[in-house]
Design a protein around this motif. Structure first.
Motif, PDB file in Angstrom:
ATOM      1  N   VAL A   4       0.823  -1.216  -0.311  1.00  0.00           N
ATOM      2  CA  VAL A   4       0.332   0.094  -0.272  1.00  0.00           C
ATOM      3  C   VAL A   4       0.902   0.937   0.321  1.00  0.00           C
ATOM      4  CG1 VAL A   4      -1.963   1.167   1.426  1.00  0.00           C
ATOM      5  CG2 VAL A   4      -1.736  -1.109   1.669  1.00  0.00           C
ATOM      6  N   SER A  25      -0.530   3.529   9.090  1.00  0.00           N
ATOM      7  CA  SER A  25      -0.214   2.366   8.422  1.00  0.00           C
ATOM      8  C   SER A  25       0.076   1.514   9.671  1.00  0.00           C
ATOM      9  CB  SER A  25       1.468   3.251   8.248  1.00  0.00           C
ATOM     10  OG  SER A  25       2.149   3.222   9.393  1.00  0.00           O
ATOM     11  N   LEU A  28      -3.060  -1.369   9.914  1.00  0.00           N
ATOM     12  CA  LEU A  28      -2.782  -2.035   8.747  1.00  0.00           C
ATOM     13  C   LEU A  28      -2.779  -3.974   9.298  1.00  0.00           C
ATOM     14  CD1 LEU A  28      -0.818  -0.747   5.892  1.00  0.00           C
ATOM     15  CD2 LEU A  28      -3.447  -0.720   5.580  1.00  0.00           C
ATOM     16  N   SER A  29      -3.406  -4.882   8.578  1.00  0.00           N
ATOM     17  CA  SER A  29      -3.126  -6.282   9.226  1.00  0.00           C
ATOM     18  C   SER A  29      -1.611  -6.768   8.509  1.00  0.00           C
ATOM     19  CB  SER A  29      -4.251  -6.590   8.520  1.00  0.00           C
ATOM     20  OG  SER A  29      -4.283  -7.257   7.071  1.00  0.00           O
ATOM     21  N   PHE A  32      -0.737  -6.393   4.680  1.00  0.00           N
ATOM     22  CA  PHE A  32      -0.200  -5.144   4.226  1.00  0.00           C
ATOM     23  C   PHE A  32       0.840  -4.182   4.369  1.00  0.00           C
ATOM     24  CE2 PHE A  32      -5.262  -6.233   3.524  1.00  0.00           C
ATOM     25  CZ  PHE A  32      -5.530  -5.092   2.043  1.00  0.00           C
ATOM     26  N   THR A  33       1.760  -4.437   3.841  1.00  0.00           N
ATOM     27  CA  THR A  33       2.827  -3.115   3.354  1.00  0.00           C
ATOM     28  C   THR A  33       2.600  -2.388   3.528  1.00  0.00           C
ATOM     29  OG1 THR A  33       4.359  -5.477   3.449  1.00  0.00           O
ATOM     30  CG2 THR A  33       5.420  -3.563   3.246  1.00  0.00           C
ATOM     31  N   PRO A  34       2.643  -1.146   4.005  1.00  0.00           N
ATOM     32  CA  PRO A  34       2.774   0.503   4.124  1.00  0.00           C
ATOM     33  C   PRO A  34       4.297   0.894   2.896  1.00  0.00           C
ATOM     34  CG  PRO A  34       3.072  -0.075   5.728  1.00  0.00           C
ATOM     35  CD  PRO A  34       3.204  -1.578   5.980  1.00  0.00           C
ATOM     36  N   ILE A  71      -2.857   4.739  -0.138  1.00  0.00           N
ATOM     37  CA  ILE A  71      -4.395   5.698   0.771  1.00  0.00           C
ATOM     38  C   ILE A  71      -3.594   6.976   0.310  1.00  0.00           C
ATOM     39  CG2 ILE A  71      -4.405   5.859   3.020  1.00  0.00           C
ATOM     40  CD1 ILE A  71      -4.371   3.277   3.394  1.00  0.00           C
ATOM     41  N   GLU A 167      -9.452   2.015  13.385  1.00  0.00           N
ATOM     42  CA  GLU A 167      -9.894   0.136  12.406  1.00  0.00           C
ATOM     43  C   GLU A 167     -11.109   0.326  11.761  1.00  0.00           C
ATOM     44  OE1 GLU A 167      -7.957  -0.416  17.024  1.00  0.00           O
ATOM     45  OE2 GLU A 167      -9.758  -0.078  16.397  1.00  0.00           O
ATOM     46  N   VAL A 170      -9.527   1.327   8.082  1.00  0.00           N
ATOM     47  CA  VAL A 170      -8.663   0.082   7.937  1.00  0.00           C
ATOM     48  C   VAL A 170      -9.380  -1.399   7.584  1.00  0.00           C
ATOM     49  CG1 VAL A 170      -6.694  -0.758   7.992  1.00  0.00           C
ATOM     50  CG2 VAL A 170      -6.756   1.549   9.044  1.00  0.00           C
ATOM     51  N   GLU A 174      -8.851  -2.420   3.380  1.00  0.00           N
ATOM     52  CA  GLU A 174      -8.226  -3.997   3.209  1.00  0.00           C
ATOM     53  C   GLU A 174      -9.391  -4.683   2.630  1.00  0.00           C
ATOM     54  OE1 GLU A 174      -6.125  -5.154   6.918  1.00  0.00           O
ATOM     55  OE2 GLU A 174      -4.574  -3.739   6.571  1.00  0.00           O
TER      56      GLU A 174
END
Length: 182
Positions: A4, A25, A28-29, A32-34, A71, A167, A170, A174
């Protein structure tokens, strides 16, 4: 693992939108990589550079291409998006027919100390990303009212109601991305 790309529409060193983006950021779970784009060194878009872009533009476009979703966290300047953000969007969309934004799912939010948040900037931004063929998540919306006690020094969201809402935002983002990215 989905990447992301976070784009913050403010280049101010102590940007509240950058602080909020960093906090988001962290929500994120693990799927997902910010990745954070830096737009302050991008030159003003100039059609004369199409096909012979400066290295900063090439690097920015490669960063966008490598990500699955975007985002955008924007302040509101004069009831719209900051010029530096519009410039970054324009750069990624050019030359014509070669937009690196095409098809990238996007989530939009913003922070402001003002009463209406970034509602009008987000509305304008939705028009722009729609033209860029970026499917934008429409619900839930997030207009973060920033104040000095909202975030801890290490970027955690301290206000329970805002944390719960972000939350939820986000989680919805996702799920939105997963509709477009396998």
């Amino acid at each position: 693992m989905k990447k992301v790309l976070f784009i913050v529409g403010s280049i101010r060193q102590e940007s509240i939108n950058r602080k909020v983006a960093l906090a988001i950021s962290k929500l994120l779970s693990a799927d997902f990589t910010p990745i954070f784009a830096e737009i302050k060194n991008l030159p003003l878009y100039n059609q004369d550079f199409d096909g012979k872009e400066p290295s900063e533009v090439i690097a920015f476009k490669e960063q966008i291409k490598a990500c699955d979703a975007v985002i955008i966290v924007t302040p509101e300047y004069n009831r719209s998006v900051p010029g530096v953000l519009k410039n970054a969007l324009d750069i990624g969309s050019r030359p014509g027919g070669q937009s690196v934004w095409d098809g990238k799912p996007v989530g939009i939010l913003g922070a402001s100390e003002g009463a209406i948040g970034t509602a009008l900037a987000q509305q304008h931004l939705r028009l722009i990303v729609s033209f860029l063929n970026m499917p934008a998540m429409s619900q839930p919306e997030a207009y973060v009212r920033y104040h000095h006690a909202l975030l801890s020094e290490d970027g955690k969201i301290l206000e329970a109601g805002t944390k719960a809402h972000l939350e939820k935002w986000v989680a919805a983002f996702e799920a939105w991305v997963k509709k477009f990215v396998i």
